[in-house]
Scaffold this motif. Structure first.
Motif, PDB file in Angstrom:
ATOM      1  N   ARG A 199       0.830  -1.208   0.000  1.00 33.70           N
ATOM      2  CA  ARG A 199       0.000   0.000   0.000  1.00 33.70           C
ATOM      3  C   ARG A 199       0.862   1.254   0.000  1.00 33.70           C
ATOM      4  O   ARG A 199       0.529   2.254  -0.648  1.00 33.70           O
ATOM      5  CB  ARG A 199      -0.924  -0.002   1.214  1.00 33.70           C
ATOM      6  N   PHE A 200       1.973   1.220   0.727  1.00 32.98           N
ATOM      7  CA  PHE A 200       2.859   2.378   0.779  1.00 32.98           C
ATOM      8  C   PHE A 200       3.467   2.678  -0.589  1.00 32.98           C
ATOM      9  O   PHE A 200       3.469   3.826  -1.046  1.00 32.98           O
ATOM     10  CB  PHE A 200       3.970   2.120   1.806  1.00 32.98           C
ATOM     11  N   ILE A 201       3.964   1.656  -1.262  1.00 33.36           N
ATOM     12  CA  ILE A 201       4.590   1.849  -2.576  1.00 33.36           C
ATOM     13  C   ILE A 201       3.553   2.289  -3.612  1.00 33.36           C
ATOM     14  O   ILE A 201       3.834   3.106  -4.492  1.00 33.36           O
ATOM     15  CB  ILE A 201       5.300   0.547  -3.030  1.00 33.36           C
ATOM     16  N   ALA A 202       2.331   1.757  -3.486  1.00 27.20           N
ATOM     17  CA  ALA A 202       1.277   2.125  -4.441  1.00 27.20           C
ATOM     18  C   ALA A 202       0.937   3.611  -4.362  1.00 27.20           C
ATOM     19  O   ALA A 202       0.527   4.206  -5.363  1.00 27.20           O
ATOM     20  CB  ALA A 202       0.024   1.292  -4.167  1.00 27.20           C
ATOM     21  N   GLY A 203       1.127   4.225  -3.202  1.00 36.09           N
ATOM     22  CA  GLY A 203       0.823   5.639  -3.066  1.00 36.09           C
ATOM     23  C   GLY A 203       1.992   6.556  -3.380  1.00 36.09           C
ATOM     24  O   GLY A 203       1.814   7.784  -3.431  1.00 36.09           O
ATOM     25  N   LEU A 204       3.169   5.994  -3.591  1.00 33.91           N
ATOM     26  CA  LEU A 204       4.349   6.812  -3.907  1.00 33.91           C
ATOM     27  C   LEU A 204       4.247   7.420  -5.313  1.00 33.91           C
ATOM     28  O   LEU A 204       3.494   6.935  -6.158  1.00 33.91           O
ATOM     29  CB  LEU A 204       5.623   5.951  -3.837  1.00 33.91           C
ATOM     30  N   ASP A 205       5.050   8.461  -5.519  1.00 27.24           N
ATOM     31  CA  ASP A 205       5.209   9.002  -6.870  1.00 27.24           C
ATOM     32  C   ASP A 205       5.659   7.864  -7.794  1.00 27.24           C
ATOM     33  O   ASP A 205       6.469   7.017  -7.405  1.00 27.24           O
ATOM     34  CB  ASP A 205       6.257  10.110  -6.839  1.00 27.24           C
ATOM     35  N   LYS A 206       5.134   7.824  -9.032  1.00 24.68           N
ATOM     36  CA  LYS A 206       5.382   6.686  -9.921  1.00 24.68           C
ATOM     37  C   LYS A 206       6.870   6.473 -10.196  1.00 24.68           C
ATOM     38  O   LYS A 206       7.351   5.341 -10.224  1.00 24.68           O
ATOM     39  CB  LYS A 206       4.623   6.884 -11.236  1.00 24.68           C
ATOM     40  N   LYS A 207       7.606   7.576 -10.417  1.00 22.96           N
ATOM     41  CA  LYS A 207       9.041   7.431 -10.689  1.00 22.96           C
ATOM     42  C   LYS A 207       9.770   6.835  -9.479  1.00 22.96           C
ATOM     43  O   LYS A 207      10.633   5.966  -9.621  1.00 22.96           O
ATOM     44  CB  LYS A 207       9.638   8.789 -11.043  1.00 22.96           C
ATOM     45  N   LEU A 208       9.403   7.316  -8.301  1.00 22.81           N
ATOM     46  CA  LEU A 208      10.031   6.797  -7.083  1.00 22.81           C
ATOM     47  C   LEU A 208       9.635   5.350  -6.840  1.00 22.81           C
ATOM     48  O   LEU A 208      10.459   4.526  -6.428  1.00 22.81           O
ATOM     49  CB  LEU A 208       9.638   7.657  -5.873  1.00 22.81           C
ATOM     50  N   ALA A 209       8.355   5.050  -7.112  1.00 24.22           N
ATOM     51  CA  ALA A 209       7.876   3.679  -6.889  1.00 24.22           C
ATOM     52  C   ALA A 209       8.647   2.684  -7.742  1.00 24.22           C
ATOM     53  O   ALA A 209       8.993   1.581  -7.286  1.00 24.22           O
ATOM     54  CB  ALA A 209       6.381   3.602  -7.194  1.00 24.22           C
ATOM     55  N   LYS A 210       8.955   3.058  -9.005  1.00 27.55           N
ATOM     56  CA  LYS A 210       9.713   2.163  -9.885  1.00 27.55           C
ATOM     57  C   LYS A 210      11.117   1.917  -9.339  1.00 27.55           C
ATOM     58  O   LYS A 210      11.624   0.799  -9.361  1.00 27.55           O
ATOM     59  CB  LYS A 210       9.794   2.763 -11.285  1.00 27.55           C
ATOM     60  N   LYS A 211      11.745   2.981  -8.825  1.00 25.27           N
ATOM     61  CA  LYS A 211      13.093   2.833  -8.298  1.00 25.27           C
ATOM     62  C   LYS A 211      13.103   2.003  -7.015  1.00 25.27           C
ATOM     63  O   LYS A 211      14.012   1.209  -6.771  1.00 25.27           O
ATOM     64  CB  LYS A 211      13.713   4.212  -8.045  1.00 25.27           C
ATOM     65  N   VAL A 212      12.081   2.195  -6.174  1.00 25.69           N
ATOM     66  CA  VAL A 212      11.991   1.431  -4.919  1.00 25.69           C
ATOM     67  C   VAL A 212      11.805  -0.051  -5.213  1.00 25.69           C
ATOM     68  O   VAL A 212      12.392  -0.916  -4.557  1.00 25.69           O
ATOM     69  CB  VAL A 212      10.843   1.966  -4.044  1.00 25.69           C
ATOM     70  N   ASP A 213      10.976  -0.367  -6.231  1.00 29.73           N
ATOM     71  CA  ASP A 213      10.713  -1.773  -6.578  1.00 29.73           C
ATOM     72  C   ASP A 213      11.982  -2.503  -7.026  1.00 29.73           C
ATOM     73  O   ASP A 213      12.072  -3.736  -6.902  1.00 29.73           O
ATOM     74  CB  ASP A 213       9.656  -1.858  -7.679  1.00 29.73           C
TER      75      ASP A 213
END
Length: 284
Positions: free
Chosen positions: A210-224
């Motif tokens: 849920r946390f990653i889903a709410g992140l900015d898309k660019k940041l979410a890709k890097k976190v994944d």
């Protein structure tokens, strides 16, 4: 001569080697004096003890009670433990914050349930105080026993000062929460606050998703793309990714300037406009 000396040695005892007869006699005399002095001291001590014993038998001796050292008191000096007031404002988050603060201080003080109740009602002000007095009077009129329990008071306060749909609203807010213009740090604070208000009990992987889903898309890709094993690690990865993105933007934005020329400043631009206007007026 030899016989006379031998007789004296026999009468006085053997003379140690290296000492004359007179020196040996002086040493013996000194020892005898020391023995006499020691015996006299012992006699005087015995006499004094006998006198003290008689005095004790004549007068009762005072009874001395041993003093017990009191352990140092832990009076919380220097530690601020102020309990907040609650005025009954219809702000659910403020009310829950007040409850949590009260619970922490009560736990630290190790108050029992009855004392917690007594302290809590002293911190009710404004509308909350009126509400409690009305509740107390109503119970008395209805023939019900008075409240003396903090746990029971909390239950009634939650019914009054928390909207019935508050938890449901928090769940909805949690499901649609997005970072948008918030920094990662601000997003984490908001995410955690809503989680605690909902009192969500879920697996760590669900919370992370849920946390990653709410992140900015660019940041979410890097976190994944990064390894992590806990929610705390995901937060750290997201904050590092945010710093990387900001640094990259700053390094790629550069004004175009020809080699050997200075950047075109605002003052230069204004000067050029004045020259252009002057030329137009001359031609006219």
């Amino acid at each position: 001569m030899d016989n006379d000396q031998g007789g004296r040695e026999g009468g006085e005892g053997r003379v140690p080697r290296g000492l004359s007869l007179e020196q040996a006699q002086n040493i013996r005399r000194d020892r005898q004096l020391e023995d006499l002095t020691t015996r006299m001291d012992e006699l005087m001590r015995m006499m004094q003890q006998g006198m003290h014993g008689n005095r004790r038998s004549q007068s009762p001796s005072p009874v001395h009670h041993p003093r017990h050292r009191q352990p140092p008191r832990d009076d919380d000096r220097g530690l601020r433990l102020d309990l907040p007031d609650f005025d009954g404002a219809m702000k659910p988050e403020k009310f829950l914050e007040w409850l949590q603060r009260m619970e922490r201080v009560f736990d630290y003080k190790d108050y029992d349930d009855a004392k917690r109740f007594k302290v809590a009602i002293l911190k009710l002000t404004g509308y909350a105080s009126l509400w409690y007095e009305n509740l107390k009077n109503k119970r008395r009129k209805d023939g019900k026993p008075s409240l003396h329990s903090w746990e029971k008071l909390k239950t009634r306060m939650k019914k009054r000062f928390l909207p019935s749909d508050f938890t449901q609203d928090m769940f909805r807010k949690l499901q649609v929460l997005q970072q948008n213009t918030l920094s990662v740090e601000e997003y984490v604070v908001e995410f955690e606050k809503i989680n605690m208000l909902c009192d969500v009990d879920e697996k760590a992987e669900h919370k992370i998703a849920r946390f990653i889903a709410g992140l900015d898309k660019k940041l979410a890709k890097k976190v994944d793309l990064q390894p992590y094993w806990s929610f705390e690690e995901v937060v750290q990865v997201a904050m590092r990714a945010e710093k990387y993105v900001k640094a990259k933007k700053a390094s790629t934005f550069k004004p175009f300037v020809k080699q050997g020329e200075k950047p075109y400043s605002g003052a230069k631009k204004e000067e050029g406009m004045h020259l252009l206007l002057s030329l137009i007026s001359l031609k006219g």
